[in-house]
Motif scaffolding. Structure first.
Motif, PDB file in Angstrom:
ATOM      1  N   MET A 150      -5.383  -3.402  14.437  1.00 52.36           N
ATOM      2  CA  MET A 150      -4.108  -3.915  14.571  1.00 52.36           C
ATOM      3  C   MET A 150      -3.821  -5.092  13.687  1.00 52.36           C
ATOM      4  O   MET A 150      -2.933  -5.251  12.882  1.00 52.36           O
ATOM      5  CB  MET A 150      -3.843  -3.952  15.785  1.00 52.36           C
ATOM      6  CG  MET A 150      -2.192  -4.212  16.310  1.00 52.36           C
ATOM      7  SD  MET A 150      -1.692  -4.050  17.684  1.00 52.36           S
ATOM      8  CE  MET A 150       0.103  -4.015  17.738  1.00 52.36           C
ATOM      9  N   ALA A 151      -4.730  -5.866  13.982  1.00 52.91           N
ATOM     10  CA  ALA A 151      -4.714  -7.513  13.305  1.00 52.91           C
ATOM     11  C   ALA A 151      -4.826  -7.274  12.073  1.00 52.91           C
ATOM     12  O   ALA A 151      -4.331  -7.966  11.045  1.00 52.91           O
ATOM     13  CB  ALA A 151      -5.675  -8.482  13.709  1.00 52.91           C
ATOM     14  N   LYS A 152      -5.996  -6.591  11.348  1.00 49.95           N
ATOM     15  CA  LYS A 152      -6.171  -6.315  10.130  1.00 49.95           C
ATOM     16  C   LYS A 152      -4.851  -5.626   9.501  1.00 49.95           C
ATOM     17  O   LYS A 152      -4.773  -6.016   8.204  1.00 49.95           O
ATOM     18  CB  LYS A 152      -7.392  -5.554   9.989  1.00 49.95           C
ATOM     19  CG  LYS A 152      -7.817  -5.311   8.637  1.00 49.95           C
ATOM     20  CD  LYS A 152      -9.244  -4.390   8.454  1.00 49.95           C
ATOM     21  CE  LYS A 152      -9.699  -4.234   7.023  1.00 49.95           C
ATOM     22  NZ  LYS A 152     -10.741  -3.507   7.044  1.00 49.95           N
ATOM     23  N   ASN A 153      -4.301  -4.629   9.958  1.00 48.99           N
ATOM     24  CA  ASN A 153      -3.081  -3.951   9.403  1.00 48.99           C
ATOM     25  C   ASN A 153      -2.219  -4.824   9.114  1.00 48.99           C
ATOM     26  O   ASN A 153      -1.257  -4.763   8.284  1.00 48.99           O
ATOM     27  CB  ASN A 153      -2.753  -2.499  10.272  1.00 48.99           C
ATOM     28  CG  ASN A 153      -3.964  -1.750   9.891  1.00 48.99           C
ATOM     29  OD1 ASN A 153      -4.975  -1.593   9.432  1.00 48.99           O
ATOM     30  ND2 ASN A 153      -3.857  -0.536  10.689  1.00 48.99           N
ATOM     31  N   ILE A 154      -1.686  -5.626  10.242  1.00 46.97           N
ATOM     32  CA  ILE A 154      -0.801  -6.480  10.107  1.00 46.97           C
ATOM     33  C   ILE A 154      -0.864  -7.494   8.844  1.00 46.97           C
ATOM     34  O   ILE A 154       0.349  -7.966   8.171  1.00 46.97           O
ATOM     35  CB  ILE A 154      -0.289  -7.163  11.273  1.00 46.97           C
ATOM     36  CG1 ILE A 154       0.183  -6.306  12.554  1.00 46.97           C
ATOM     37  CG2 ILE A 154       0.678  -8.198  11.240  1.00 46.97           C
ATOM     38  CD1 ILE A 154       0.322  -6.868  13.926  1.00 46.97           C
ATOM     39  N   LEU A 155      -1.983  -8.050   8.781  1.00 46.05           N
ATOM     40  CA  LEU A 155      -2.172  -9.132   7.794  1.00 46.05           C
ATOM     41  C   LEU A 155      -2.078  -8.327   6.299  1.00 46.05           C
ATOM     42  O   LEU A 155      -1.489  -8.918   5.658  1.00 46.05           O
ATOM     43  CB  LEU A 155      -3.502  -9.719   7.714  1.00 46.05           C
ATOM     44  CG  LEU A 155      -4.124 -10.583   6.788  1.00 46.05           C
ATOM     45  CD1 LEU A 155      -3.182 -11.854   6.888  1.00 46.05           C
ATOM     46  CD2 LEU A 155      -5.599 -11.067   6.969  1.00 46.05           C
ATOM     47  N   GLN A 156      -2.649  -7.369   6.168  1.00 44.29           N
ATOM     48  CA  GLN A 156      -2.782  -6.608   5.012  1.00 44.29           C
ATOM     49  C   GLN A 156      -1.353  -6.088   4.670  1.00 44.29           C
ATOM     50  O   GLN A 156      -0.997  -6.151   3.347  1.00 44.29           O
ATOM     51  CB  GLN A 156      -3.632  -5.504   4.944  1.00 44.29           C
ATOM     52  CG  GLN A 156      -5.177  -5.591   4.958  1.00 44.29           C
ATOM     53  CD  GLN A 156      -5.958  -4.688   5.066  1.00 44.29           C
ATOM     54  OE1 GLN A 156      -5.650  -3.398   5.274  1.00 44.29           O
ATOM     55  NE2 GLN A 156      -7.154  -4.590   4.661  1.00 44.29           N
ATOM     56  N   THR A 157      -0.534  -5.617   5.433  1.00 39.99           N
ATOM     57  CA  THR A 157       0.832  -5.227   5.252  1.00 39.99           C
ATOM     58  C   THR A 157       1.894  -6.285   4.804  1.00 39.99           C
ATOM     59  O   THR A 157       2.349  -6.421   4.107  1.00 39.99           O
ATOM     60  CB  THR A 157       1.396  -4.515   6.544  1.00 39.99           C
ATOM     61  OG1 THR A 157       0.554  -3.502   6.784  1.00 39.99           O
ATOM     62  CG2 THR A 157       2.831  -4.157   6.103  1.00 39.99           C
ATOM     63  N   THR A 158       1.410  -7.757   5.372  1.00 40.12           N
ATOM     64  CA  THR A 158       2.081  -8.763   4.882  1.00 40.12           C
ATOM     65  C   THR A 158       1.910  -9.353   3.715  1.00 40.12           C
ATOM     66  O   THR A 158       2.755  -9.539   2.845  1.00 40.12           O
ATOM     67  CB  THR A 158       1.929  -9.919   6.055  1.00 40.12           C
ATOM     68  OG1 THR A 158       2.438  -9.446   7.360  1.00 40.12           O
ATOM     69  CG2 THR A 158       2.861 -11.002   5.689  1.00 40.12           C
ATOM     70  N   VAL A 159       0.389  -9.179   3.254  1.00 44.49           N
ATOM     71  CA  VAL A 159       0.221  -9.583   1.951  1.00 44.49           C
ATOM     72  C   VAL A 159       0.579  -8.715   1.000  1.00 44.49           C
ATOM     73  O   VAL A 159       0.884  -9.122  -0.441  1.00 44.49           O
ATOM     74  CB  VAL A 159      -1.415  -9.808   1.999  1.00 44.49           C
ATOM     75  CG1 VAL A 159      -1.963  -9.714   0.551  1.00 44.49           C
ATOM     76  CG2 VAL A 159      -1.938 -10.971   2.736  1.00 44.49           C
ATOM     77  N   SER A 160       0.767  -7.269   1.285  1.00 40.86           N
ATOM     78  CA  SER A 160       1.009  -6.565   0.211  1.00 40.86           C
ATOM     79  C   SER A 160       2.447  -6.607  -0.107  1.00 40.86           C
ATOM     80  O   SER A 160       3.232  -5.835  -1.155  1.00 40.86           O
ATOM     81  CB  SER A 160       0.818  -5.164   0.642  1.00 40.86           C
ATOM     82  OG  SER A 160       1.371  -4.740   1.793  1.00 40.86           O
ATOM     83  N   LYS A 161       3.325  -7.323   0.792  1.00 37.34           N
ATOM     84  CA  LYS A 161       4.953  -7.256   0.491  1.00 37.34           C
ATOM     85  C   LYS A 161       5.003  -8.210  -1.061  1.00 37.34           C
ATOM     86  O   LYS A 161       6.195  -7.846  -1.366  1.00 37.34           O
ATOM     87  CB  LYS A 161       5.401  -8.284   1.679  1.00 37.34           C
ATOM     88  CG  LYS A 161       5.713  -7.345   2.842  1.00 37.34           C
ATOM     89  CD  LYS A 161       6.414  -8.361   4.101  1.00 37.34           C
ATOM     90  CE  LYS A 161       7.723  -8.904   3.587  1.00 37.34           C
ATOM     91  NZ  LYS A 161       8.819  -7.856   3.375  1.00 37.34           N
ATOM     92  N   HIS A 162       4.065  -8.934  -1.196  1.00 37.25           N
ATOM     93  CA  HIS A 162       4.291  -9.508  -2.546  1.00 37.25           C
ATOM     94  C   HIS A 162       3.175  -9.400  -3.532  1.00 37.25           C
ATOM     95  O   HIS A 162       2.620 -10.254  -4.146  1.00 37.25           O
ATOM     96  CB  HIS A 162       4.339 -11.130  -2.140  1.00 37.25           C
ATOM     97  CG  HIS A 162       5.589 -11.611  -1.356  1.00 37.25           C
ATOM     98  ND1 HIS A 162       6.705 -11.853  -1.921  1.00 37.25           N
ATOM     99  CD2 HIS A 162       5.521 -11.587   0.138  1.00 37.25           C
ATOM    100  CE1 HIS A 162       7.527 -12.321  -0.670  1.00 37.25           C
ATOM    101  NE2 HIS A 162       6.917 -12.092   0.461  1.00 37.25           N
ATOM    102  N   LYS A 163       3.008  -8.264  -3.423  1.00 40.12           N
ATOM    103  CA  LYS A 163       2.033  -7.630  -4.363  1.00 40.12           C
ATOM    104  C   LYS A 163       0.567  -8.494  -4.444  1.00 40.12           C
ATOM    105  O   LYS A 163      -0.115  -8.783  -5.526  1.00 40.12           O
ATOM    106  CB  LYS A 163       2.519  -7.729  -5.898  1.00 40.12           C
ATOM    107  CG  LYS A 163       3.764  -6.725  -5.835  1.00 40.12           C
ATOM    108  CD  LYS A 163       4.379  -6.697  -7.439  1.00 40.12           C
ATOM    109  CE  LYS A 163       5.304  -5.937  -7.514  1.00 40.12           C
ATOM    110  NZ  LYS A 163       6.210  -5.814  -8.788  1.00 40.12           N
ATOM    111  N   GLY A 164       0.343  -8.686  -3.186  1.00 42.43           N
ATOM    112  CA  GLY A 164      -0.928  -9.583  -3.061  1.00 42.43           C
ATOM    113  C   GLY A 164      -1.147 -10.807  -3.313  1.00 42.43           C
ATOM    114  O   GLY A 164      -1.988 -11.606  -3.005  1.00 42.43           O
ATOM    115  N   LYS A 165      -0.056 -11.602  -3.632  1.00 43.75           N
ATOM    116  CA  LYS A 165       0.263 -12.881  -3.719  1.00 43.75           C
ATOM    117  C   LYS A 165       0.373 -13.603  -2.385  1.00 43.75           C
ATOM    118  O   LYS A 165       1.240 -13.222  -1.608  1.00 43.75           O
ATOM    119  CB  LYS A 165       1.586 -13.413  -4.702  1.00 43.75           C
ATOM    120  CG  LYS A 165       1.455 -14.868  -4.980  1.00 43.75           C
ATOM    121  CD  LYS A 165       2.534 -15.098  -5.947  1.00 43.75           C
ATOM    122  CE  LYS A 165       2.443 -16.448  -6.229  1.00 43.75           C
ATOM    123  NZ  LYS A 165       3.681 -17.031  -7.073  1.00 43.75           N
TER     124      LYS A 165
END
Length: 386
Positions: free
Chosen positions: A347-362
């Protein structure tokens, strides 16, 4: 001189009372644990304040004195309580014709009970339940008994707090621009008073300096709490230390959750921190407190919110690097609800990765997600070891 006198009263041997001699050993072992905590406190204070920083000596001495006073009070209480309970246990067991050849009390802290009994004849089931009822009446909490070893006419019984509930937790984080060093820090610690300390701190800026500031602040809090200092007093002490050594006007947020597992409640304290997401039955409640970051004011009140917990409740704590990526916080809530049902680690990993992907990894800021799930242990109250 007063400190020396207290220590002599606490640890002086009593040759005519074998139980006191034995119990003093446990008290002394607790003292050594506290001395390790005290050493860590001094080390963290030195790092937190920094070399050459302007700070009032009385603020540091007050902090150290607070730790010493609480340490000695705890030692004096433990010594008295160990002796009192030792005699009471022995007398109550003799009343039902259970003769103990040895009683070892390793911990009497609420919800962290740990004892060993060696009795002179193997107990039948009825006797074992009677022993459990007597001990639960003395300790005022449910216990778990395990018959560990039977040799001849002697039986060894281990007694523990039932610890019906546990906490599963996981954290995921990344530094700004993908750096390994993040200004966000976290801590997870179980204390001898039966409470769990969970906290996130976001240091001002990014990188090594911000990380050092936030991590040392959490270490100081942990050390103060290890001496059974009330959480509000510990936070106020940290505020004073920061205010009087803050030559560069740097600040940091503080997001604290104290969980009493067996009393089933969580208390939240926030200083310039983002909301906590409290999830039950696929519904989210935001825990928010409008408080300034640590370092802005030394005399700011410490507010709190307390909630009762139920099995399978989930708490999610985030640094502002996560929350600020969602202009509408309901979007973050919906994303979080979509993760409910998987283990905290994923859950923690997915929330972080989803948030990072909002700005194309920036990655525009340090980001941290801490997920906590409140679970039932599911152990029996009395059992025989295989």
């Amino acid at each position: 001189m007063e400190l020396v006198t207290k220590m002599k009263q606490t640890f002086s041997p009593k040759p005519k009372r074998e139980s006191k001699d034995r119990l003093n050993i446990y008290t002394i072992s607790q003292l050594f644990n506290q001395l390790v905590n005290f050493q860590q406190l001094v080390k963290s204070l030195r790092s937190f304040i920094g070399k050459g920083q302007l700070i009032r000596v009385d603020v540091v001495l007050d902090c150290i004195g607070l730790a010493i006073d609480n340490m000695m009070q705890s030692m004096m209480y433990d010594r008295h309580d160990f002796e009192l309970q030792f005699n009471r246990i022995k007398e109550e067991l003799e009343r039902i014709n259970v003769r103990c050849s040895d009683i070892k009390i390793k911990s009497l802290y609420p919800r962290l009970i740990k004892m060993d009994l060696v009795i002179n004849s193997p107990p039948k089931e009825l006797t074992l339940l009677s022993i459990q009822a007597i001990l639960e009446g003395i300790t005022n909490e449910p216990l778990r008994l395990i018959v560990e070893k039977t040799k001849g006419k002697q039986t060894k019984i281990k007694i523990y707090s039932s610890n019906q509930f546990k906490i599963d937790h996981a954290v995921s984080y990344v530094g700004k621009d993908g750096n390994k060093v993040s200004g966000d820090s976290y801590i997870y610690e179980n204390f001898t008073n039966g409470q769990t300390f969970i906290a996130i701190s976001d240091g001002m800026g990014n990188g090594e300096l911000a990380h050092k500031e936030s991590s040392e602040a959490l270490k100081i809090l942990k050390c103060l709490l290890s001496f059974n200092i009330p959480i509000k007093t510990a936070i106020q002490t940290l505020q004073q230390l920061k205010q009087h050594s803050n030559a560069n006007e740097r600040f940091f947020s503080l997001d604290v959750c104290m969980i009493d597992r067996e009393r089933q409640r969580a208390t939240f304290y926030k200083k310039g921190a983002t909301p906590t997401f409290f999830i039950r039955d696929h519904q989210i409640e935001l825990i928010n407190l409008a408080q300034l970051p640590v370092g802005v004011m030394s005399d700011q009140d410490v507010d709190h919110v307390t909630l009762d917990l139920q099995e399978d409740d989930i708490l999610i704590m985030c640094s502002d690097g996560i929350v600020e990526q969602y202009p509408d916080i309901t979007d973050l809530e919906h994303m979080i609800l979509g993760q409910v049902g998987i283990p905290p680690k994923h859950m923690a990993k997915n929330i972080l990765q989803t948030t990072v992907s909002k700005h194309k990894g920036k990655i525009r800021d340090d980001m941290m997600v801490l997920v906590v799930e409140y679970k039932r242990q599911g152990v029996s109250q009395a059992q025989y070891a295989s």
